[in-house]
Design a protein around this motif. Sequence first.
Motif, short mmCIF file in Angstrom:
data_model
loop_
_atom_site.label_atom_id
_atom_site.label_comp_id
_atom_site.label_asym_id
_atom_site.label_seq_id
_atom_site.Cartn_x
_atom_site.Cartn_y
_atom_site.Cartn_z
N UNK A 246 -10.25 50.43 22.62
CA UNK A 246 -10.10 49.04 22.21
C UNK A 246 -8.65 48.75 21.80
N UNK A 247 -8.06 49.63 21.00
CA UNK A 247 -6.71 49.39 20.49
C UNK A 247 -5.67 49.38 21.61
N UNK A 252 -1.96 44.51 24.17
CA UNK A 252 -1.28 43.84 25.28
C UNK A 252 -2.12 42.65 25.71
N UNK A 253 -1.59 41.77 26.58
CA UNK A 253 -2.44 40.67 27.09
C UNK A 253 -3.68 41.25 27.78
N UNK A 254 -4.85 40.99 27.20
CA UNK A 254 -6.03 41.78 27.56
C UNK A 254 -6.53 41.51 28.97
N UNK A 287 2.32 50.50 33.06
CA UNK A 287 2.46 51.95 33.00
C UNK A 287 2.22 52.48 31.59
N UNK A 288 2.64 51.72 30.58
CA UNK A 288 2.38 52.12 29.21
C UNK A 288 0.89 52.16 28.91
N UNK A 289 0.16 51.15 29.39
CA UNK A 289 -1.30 51.12 29.20
C UNK A 289 -1.94 52.30 29.92
N UNK A 290 -1.57 52.53 31.16
CA UNK A 290 -2.19 53.61 31.94
C UNK A 290 -1.88 54.97 31.33
N UNK A 291 -0.68 55.15 30.82
CA UNK A 291 -0.33 56.42 30.17
C UNK A 291 -1.17 56.63 28.92
#
Length: 306
Positions: A246-247, A252-254, A287-291
Amino acid sequence: MTTRIRGVLAPVLTPFNRRLEPDVNRFIAHCRWLIDNQVSLAIFGTNSEAASLSVNERLSMTDALLSAGIPAARMMPGTGGCSLADSVILTKHAVENGALGALMLPPFYFKGVSDEGLYAYYSEVIERVGSDRLKVYLYHIPQLTQVPITLNLIETLRKRYPDTVVGAKDSSGDWPNTKAMIDNFAKDGFDVFPASESTLSKALPLGAAGCISATVNMNPGGIHALYQGCNSAQGETLQANADVIRKIFQAVPMIPAMKRVVAEFSADPGWQVVRPPLVGLDDSTAQGVLTALRDAQFTMPGYPGR
């Protein structure tokens, strides 16, 4: 007695093609995957980009789901909006096709309206639909609508329509407000759904009915497991695991973030498309989200790909 919808629901993402038209095949596949993971469907909620969809698009997409065998009894369509006439059309369609509930935003264009005006809106929809099968769930998301669903409004509607106005989704992010809804009304059969799985462990013991959360689109199995087992020996671990995912998304823009992640896990770049005025996630943020998701060992098991 009509069965009530409870548990975990996803405000289902709406895929679009390159012409910005709803992509029905992707939509059906996503809904089927969610159903297979034991959650239900709050189609045409905020994270569905519902305010950017026309009435005809919503009706045709619902019909497509039904034709594909997605059970109406697992749907809570969003039917509220600024136009009374549009809300009646959408709500009547939901009821006539067997949906167990209608999730209804207040009319949100005019600000500072009274509870009296909101009561009149909901009452007109209920009376014009004219069905004892109608179950209305009020949608409280004041940070976007700036038109709150107050405790007074709930009480007034419940006095007049106790068998029709049967619940609410609280997307305020204000735990004291969610708790007040539960404390004041759950004992009388009013089903409160917080909008974040992060509150499930404290909301369910008080009488919450489940949750309607954006990240159910991404983590249906984990959130369903939390709903089922939050009071078990594994409850703290299940809550902590769900909170990690969730966090990541709420930082980020969800909507564009969730669509970007679905595109990655389905190997289908078309999933990235959002309808204006939203814009897609930039590559650096994506890329930050995927990492972060890889570090959390996040997966979407069984997700249909191209």
